[in-house]
Design a protein around this motif. Sequence first.
Motif: not given
Length: 77
Positions: A52-70, A72-77
Amino acid sequence: MAGERGRSQGIFRADVDPLEVHLLISSYCVFQIANQHTFGFLFGVDLHDPERRDRLRSLIGDVVVAWLRSPGSGSSA
């Protein structure tokens, strides 16, 4: 710097303050710790479980990267 290069290439947003990034990550982490017993009771989960900790750590990483991406940048995390 990698962030500057990503912004100039249109990969990362230019309107995000580093403080906002830190607040987002910190608040997510603190909220989990402060509410671990409540969540454990309400949802029947153990937030200390390694999977669960690994999944939650991955989740916050995905959220932050998705937020930081412009948009229409064309790629997903």
